[in-house]
Enzyme design. Structure first.
Site, short mmCIF file in Angstrom:
data_model
loop_
_atom_site.label_atom_id
_atom_site.label_comp_id
_atom_site.label_asym_id
_atom_site.label_seq_id
_atom_site.Cartn_x
_atom_site.Cartn_y
_atom_site.Cartn_z
CG ASP A 12 22.72 -19.46 -6.47
OD1 ASP A 12 22.03 -20.48 -6.42
OD2 ASP A 12 23.94 -19.44 -6.22
CG ASP B 57 23.86 -23.71 -1.83
OD1 ASP B 57 24.16 -23.79 -0.63
OD2 ASP B 57 22.85 -24.24 -2.31
#
Length: 230
Positions: free
Chosen positions: A16, A18
């Site tokens: 991922d 963020d």
């Protein structure tokens, strides 16, 4: 560090972005609080954690509804984008991230990014880190036409795995996530997931992960059959 009874060996690693690779979650808080201040509203941790990993418009709709802001979700999104253009280029890499990505790259482990961020915001956030992001085999963005549903649905991780050459089977993929929605997405995709949650996150929302760490610096690749650090 929580330990599950059995970790299975993996051959591919998905990240991922963020709050996991980049310290952008803090910048989202700054963005929404700046707007909330005008209406005397608080962008609380409860609201924030409910929208982590959602696509931008969905997140804005949930924030607008929860805090009863006197604007549409679309107006809120437009205002946040204006603030983000100013502050997103200052996003920093999270601790331990460079070391792990460089290590996996050196050992020819296929790596990729699956993010809810759309193309425009991705460019802003990564503008100071082009060399770092060039190390990944590919990057799947939130507005990718093949990603029909955002996290917690598994689409982005499944699309990401399918784009390796040759495609990776989900059970051979390890995902790194910081958000509960992302953990759910990885598990729904049939993948193991290492969660590195924000310290503020309610611990009850971190129970589903295969392994939970305080920082990327704590990760031991050999647990999942990956080459150990030198």
């Amino acid at each position: 560090m929580s330990v599950s009874s059995s970790y299975k060996p993996v051959s591919h690693v998905l990240f991922d972005m963020d709050g996991l690779l980049l310290d952008t979650e803090r910048l989202y808080t700054v963005t929404f609080q700046e707007i909330c201040n005008r209406f005397g509203k608080q962008y609380t941790w409860d609201v924030k954690s409910s929208v982590m990993g959602k696509n931008a418009l969905t997140a804005c709709q949930m924030i607008r509804d929860t805090l009863e802001l006197p604007m549409t979700a679309e107006e809120l999104l437009t205002e946040t984008r204006q603030i983000q253009e100013r502050i997103f280029p200052s996003a920093k890499l999270m601790p331990g991230v460079e070391k792990l990505v460089h290590h996996l790259k050196k050992h020819n482990i296929p790596i990729a990014v699956a993010t809810s961020s759309a193309g425009v915001t991705f460019k802003l956030k990564t503008s100071q880190h082009k060399d770092f992001f060039s190390q990944f085999d590919h990057i799947v963005l939130g507005d990718d036409p093949d990603v029909k549903n955002s996290k917690p649905q598994p689409d982005s991780f499944l699309v990401c795995a399918s784009r390796f050459s040759p495609p990776a089977s989900p059970e051979k993929c390890l995902v790194f996530e910081d958000a509960p929605n992302g953990v759910k997405a990885a598990l729904a995709a049939g993948m193991q997931v290492v969660m590195i949650p924000d310290d503020n996150l309610d611990p009850s929302l971190t129970q589903e992960a295969t392994l939970r760490l305080r920082s990327m610096e704590e990760f031991e690749p050999q647990l999942f059959g990956l080459p150990a650090f030198d």
